[in-house]
Design a protein around this motif. Structure first.
Motif, PDB file in Angstrom:
ATOM      1  N   PHE A 223       0.853  -1.296  -0.153  1.00 47.09           N
ATOM      2  CA  PHE A 223       0.241   0.075  -0.015  1.00 47.09           C
ATOM      3  C   PHE A 223       0.831   1.124  -0.133  1.00 47.09           C
ATOM      4  O   PHE A 223       0.475   2.314  -0.645  1.00 47.09           O
ATOM      5  N   ILE A 224       1.954   1.109   0.769  1.00 45.61           N
ATOM      6  CA  ILE A 224       3.142   2.138   0.750  1.00 45.61           C
ATOM      7  C   ILE A 224       3.562   2.410  -0.703  1.00 45.61           C
ATOM      8  O   ILE A 224       3.524   3.846  -1.037  1.00 45.61           O
ATOM      9  N   VAL A 225       4.025   1.429  -1.384  1.00 41.21           N
ATOM     10  CA  VAL A 225       4.635   1.701  -2.575  1.00 41.21           C
ATOM     11  C   VAL A 225       3.637   1.958  -3.476  1.00 41.21           C
ATOM     12  O   VAL A 225       3.873   2.953  -4.537  1.00 41.21           O
ATOM     13  N   ALA A 226       2.418   1.438  -3.588  1.00 42.16           N
ATOM     14  CA  ALA A 226       1.372   1.676  -4.454  1.00 42.16           C
ATOM     15  C   ALA A 226       0.943   3.133  -4.485  1.00 42.16           C
ATOM     16  O   ALA A 226       0.730   3.975  -5.318  1.00 42.16           O
ATOM     17  N   GLY A 227       0.805   3.628  -3.232  1.00 45.61           N
ATOM     18  CA  GLY A 227       0.360   5.063  -3.065  1.00 45.61           C
ATOM     19  C   GLY A 227       1.506   5.989  -3.398  1.00 45.61           C
ATOM     20  O   GLY A 227       1.367   6.987  -3.989  1.00 45.61           O
ATOM     21  N   GLY A 228       2.892   5.706  -3.109  1.00 45.01           N
ATOM     22  CA  GLY A 228       3.850   6.457  -3.656  1.00 45.01           C
ATOM     23  C   GLY A 228       4.010   6.460  -5.008  1.00 45.01           C
ATOM     24  O   GLY A 228       4.141   7.538  -5.662  1.00 45.01           O
ATOM     25  N   CYS A 229       3.847   5.759  -5.643  1.00 45.85           N
ATOM     26  CA  CYS A 229       3.798   5.594  -7.150  1.00 45.85           C
ATOM     27  C   CYS A 229       2.638   6.474  -7.713  1.00 45.85           C
ATOM     28  O   CYS A 229       2.922   6.928  -8.946  1.00 45.85           O
ATOM     29  N   GLY A 230       1.369   6.158  -6.924  1.00 50.13           N
ATOM     30  CA  GLY A 230       0.348   7.142  -7.721  1.00 50.13           C
ATOM     31  C   GLY A 230       0.579   8.636  -7.326  1.00 50.13           C
ATOM     32  O   GLY A 230       0.106   9.324  -8.261  1.00 50.13           O
ATOM     33  N   GLY A 231       1.456   8.826  -6.215  1.00 48.46           N
ATOM     34  CA  GLY A 231       1.514  10.233  -5.903  1.00 48.46           C
ATOM     35  C   GLY A 231       2.566  11.112  -7.159  1.00 48.46           C
ATOM     36  O   GLY A 231       2.379  11.930  -7.558  1.00 48.46           O
ATOM     37  N   VAL A 232       3.625  10.079  -7.487  1.00 45.93           N
ATOM     38  CA  VAL A 232       4.315  10.519  -8.628  1.00 45.93           C
ATOM     39  C   VAL A 232       3.711  10.482  -9.986  1.00 45.93           C
ATOM     40  O   VAL A 232       3.814  11.458 -10.948  1.00 45.93           O
ATOM     41  N   ALA A 233       2.881   9.726 -10.313  1.00 47.87           N
ATOM     42  CA  ALA A 233       2.133   9.691 -11.332  1.00 47.87           C
ATOM     43  C   ALA A 233       1.118  10.835 -11.356  1.00 47.87           C
ATOM     44  O   ALA A 233       0.937  11.366 -12.612  1.00 47.87           O
ATOM     45  N   PHE A 234       0.674  11.357 -10.469  1.00 47.55           N
ATOM     46  CA  PHE A 234      -0.127  12.546 -10.167  1.00 47.55           C
ATOM     47  C   PHE A 234       0.693  13.707 -10.709  1.00 47.55           C
ATOM     48  O   PHE A 234       0.239  14.673 -11.653  1.00 47.55           O
ATOM     49  N   TRP A 235       2.001  13.992 -10.293  1.00 44.79           N
ATOM     50  CA  TRP A 235       2.474  15.232 -10.442  1.00 44.79           C
ATOM     51  C   TRP A 235       3.016  15.121 -12.002  1.00 44.79           C
ATOM     52  O   TRP A 235       3.454  16.320 -12.489  1.00 44.79           O
ATOM     53  N   LEU A 236       3.628  14.256 -12.352  1.00 39.48           N
ATOM     54  CA  LEU A 236       4.544  14.259 -13.671  1.00 39.48           C
ATOM     55  C   LEU A 236       3.721  14.949 -14.889  1.00 39.48           C
ATOM     56  O   LEU A 236       4.159  15.929 -15.317  1.00 39.48           O
ATOM     57  N   PRO A 237       2.338  14.733 -15.072  1.00 40.63           N
ATOM     58  CA  PRO A 237       1.660  15.223 -16.040  1.00 40.63           C
ATOM     59  C   PRO A 237       0.744  16.703 -15.951  1.00 40.63           C
ATOM     60  O   PRO A 237       0.637  17.402 -16.564  1.00 40.63           O
ATOM     61  N   THR A 238       0.924  16.989 -14.455  1.00 35.83           N
ATOM     62  CA  THR A 238       0.037  18.242 -14.052  1.00 35.83           C
ATOM     63  C   THR A 238       0.880  19.295 -13.565  1.00 35.83           C
ATOM     64  O   THR A 238       0.171  20.150 -13.241  1.00 35.83           O
ATOM     65  N   TYR A 239       2.223  19.087 -13.350  1.00 36.10           N
ATOM     66  CA  TYR A 239       2.830  19.958 -12.424  1.00 36.10           C
ATOM     67  C   TYR A 239       2.566  21.564 -13.126  1.00 36.10           C
ATOM     68  O   TYR A 239       2.805  22.446 -12.418  1.00 36.10           O
ATOM     69  N   PRO A 240       3.006  21.585 -14.298  1.00 35.48           N
ATOM     70  CA  PRO A 240       2.800  23.039 -14.921  1.00 35.48           C
ATOM     71  C   PRO A 240       1.431  23.799 -14.442  1.00 35.48           C
ATOM     72  O   PRO A 240       1.486  25.114 -14.346  1.00 35.48           O
ATOM     73  N   ALA A 241       0.362  22.753 -14.337  1.00 33.14           N
ATOM     74  CA  ALA A 241      -0.880  23.670 -13.947  1.00 33.14           C
ATOM     75  C   ALA A 241      -0.565  24.239 -12.378  1.00 33.14           C
ATOM     76  O   ALA A 241      -1.096  25.153 -12.011  1.00 33.14           O
ATOM     77  N   ASP A 242       0.035  23.308 -11.624  1.00 30.51           N
ATOM     78  CA  ASP A 242       0.495  23.853  -9.985  1.00 30.51           C
ATOM     79  C   ASP A 242       1.225  24.919 -10.142  1.00 30.51           C
ATOM     80  O   ASP A 242       0.996  25.697  -9.189  1.00 30.51           O
ATOM     81  N   VAL A 243       2.195  24.930 -11.187  1.00 28.92           N
ATOM     82  CA  VAL A 243       3.131  26.125 -11.094  1.00 28.92           C
ATOM     83  C   VAL A 243       2.151  27.655 -11.285  1.00 28.92           C
ATOM     84  O   VAL A 243       2.350  28.589 -10.525  1.00 28.92           O
ATOM     85  N   VAL A 244       1.382  27.202 -12.174  1.00 35.16           N
ATOM     86  CA  VAL A 244       0.449  28.489 -12.611  1.00 35.16           C
ATOM     87  C   VAL A 244      -0.329  28.977 -11.386  1.00 35.16           C
ATOM     88  O   VAL A 244      -0.523  30.089 -11.164  1.00 35.16           O
ATOM     89  N   LYS A 245      -1.051  27.770 -10.804  1.00 37.04           N
ATOM     90  CA  LYS A 245      -1.606  28.058  -9.668  1.00 37.04           C
ATOM     91  C   LYS A 245      -1.174  28.548  -8.484  1.00 37.04           C
ATOM     92  O   LYS A 245      -1.571  29.797  -7.832  1.00 37.04           O
ATOM     93  N   SER A 246      -0.035  28.394  -8.105  1.00 36.34           N
ATOM     94  CA  SER A 246       0.699  29.033  -7.006  1.00 36.34           C
ATOM     95  C   SER A 246       1.069  30.523  -7.294  1.00 36.34           C
ATOM     96  O   SER A 246       0.818  31.354  -6.594  1.00 36.34           O
ATOM     97  N   ARG A 247       1.303  30.812  -8.445  1.00 37.07           N
ATOM     98  CA  ARG A 247       1.786  32.148  -8.757  1.00 37.07           C
ATOM     99  C   ARG A 247       0.564  32.991  -8.728  1.00 37.07           C
ATOM    100  O   ARG A 247       0.463  34.188  -8.401  1.00 37.07           O
ATOM    101  N   HIS A 248      -0.441  32.262  -9.497  1.00 37.92           N
ATOM    102  CA  HIS A 248      -1.798  33.086  -9.705  1.00 37.92           C
ATOM    103  C   HIS A 248      -2.262  33.342  -7.753  1.00 37.92           C
ATOM    104  O   HIS A 248      -2.837  34.544  -7.706  1.00 37.92           O
TER     105      HIS A 248
END
Length: 307
Positions: A223-248
């Motif tokens: 469960f720890i490994v699967a959750g960690g992999c899910g977390g990495v999978a979340f950020w790789l394609p969506t990180y640019p949107a998070d940068v825009v959000k934080s600055r905004h």
């Protein structure tokens, strides 16, 4: 036989309510574990995103923060971070459970049959629509609290404020609408992000499940490994949107762009593609332990409540 049917009919809605309560409690516990495991990384991520002119890299940011604010500076925004993660994950996992039920009905999958990774990903993406309405305002307060020292030092803002004072300032200056600043960026991040988040978690769990076994037979580390992999999978394609959000959200009162499209294009034009991934190192360093702790906490809570 006939006498037992009404009882079963009554029990079914009760079972769903009980399951929803477990999802809610699991999300709360998971959000708490996520902050405990990953808050310093999140603080550095937000600072790198919002102030590219002040910090060259992760190490210079950490050194500057510790020198000027002490180790406590790495935990700036912890109170709203707990509120964000507990609130977000409580709503997210509650909605996720209900969306799993909708996916089952749409796909004709029985309650006793595990959903596929793709079906779990779809349920996660649907749940993100609802959780974004909670996480948007909470993340705005968290990001502004984390970035206060830089706003005071470099842009002449007044003294540092508590999360409650920041909330009051936003409501006074911008009204309720101000709390939802950056909501478009949040939705752009959360909807696809949670597709990969829950899908990646389910895929890894299924891949690590021995033949003839099911999820109940899995060890804690899975469960720890699967959750960690899910977390990495979340950020790789969506990180640019998070940068825009934080600055905004952080620079709302500094004459910065107010729309997602304008903010995205301005970063791309001024800093190139690299600017859209500024701060991704601490985000990925945080993603594995924080989300491993999140999914393990959710699973542990459900196991305790099932006893």
């Amino acid at each position: 036989m006939l006498a037992s049917e009404p009882a079963a009919g009554v029990r079914r809605p009760f079972d769903r309510l009980l399951s929803a309560s477990k999802d809610l409690a699991g999300g709360c516990a998971g959000g708490f574990g996520c902050v405990v495991a990953g808050q310093p990384f999140d603080t550095i991520k937000v600072k790198l995103q919002a102030f590219p002119d002040l910090y060259k890299n992760v190490f210079s940011c950490v050194r500057t923060v510790v020198r000027q604010e002490g180790v406590r500076g790495l935990y700036a925004g912890s109170a709203p971070a707990f509120a964000v993660n507990i609130g977000e994950n409580a709503v997210l996992f509650l909605c996720y459970g209900q969306c799993q039920h909708l996916v089952r009905m749409a796909s004709g999958v029985k309650e006793t049959t595990p959903l596929s990774a793709m079906q779990n990903a779809t349920a996660g993406s649907l749940a993100a629509v609802f959780s974004s309405l909670v996480v948007g305002p909470l993340e705005l307060i968290k990001c502004r609290r984390q970035a206060q020292e830089e706003l005071v030092r470099s842009r002449g803002f007044g003294k540092t404020r508590t999360p409650i004072q920041i909330t009051a300032d936003v409501l006074k200056q911008e009204g309720i609408r101000g709390l939802f600043r950056g909501l478009t960026s949040t939705l752009v991040r959360e909807i696809p992000g949670n597709f990969f988040f829950f899908g990646g978690n389910a895929f890894v769990k299924q891949a690590l499940t021995p033949a003839g076994k099911n999820e109940a037979d899995l060890s804690d580390w899975v469960f720890i490994v699967a959750g960690g992999c899910g977390g990495v999978a979340f950020w790789l394609p969506t990180y640019p949107a998070d940068v825009v959000k934080s600055r905004h959200q952080v620079n709302a009162n500094s004459g910065k762009p107010v729309s997602f499209k304008t903010g995205f294009l301005q970063i791309l034009r001024q800093e190139g593609t690299r600017g859209l991934y500024r701060g991704i190192t601490p985000a990925l360093l945080r993603a594995f332990p924080a989300n491993g702790a999140l999914f393990y906490s959710v699973e542990l809570t459900r196991r305790l409540l099932d006893r």
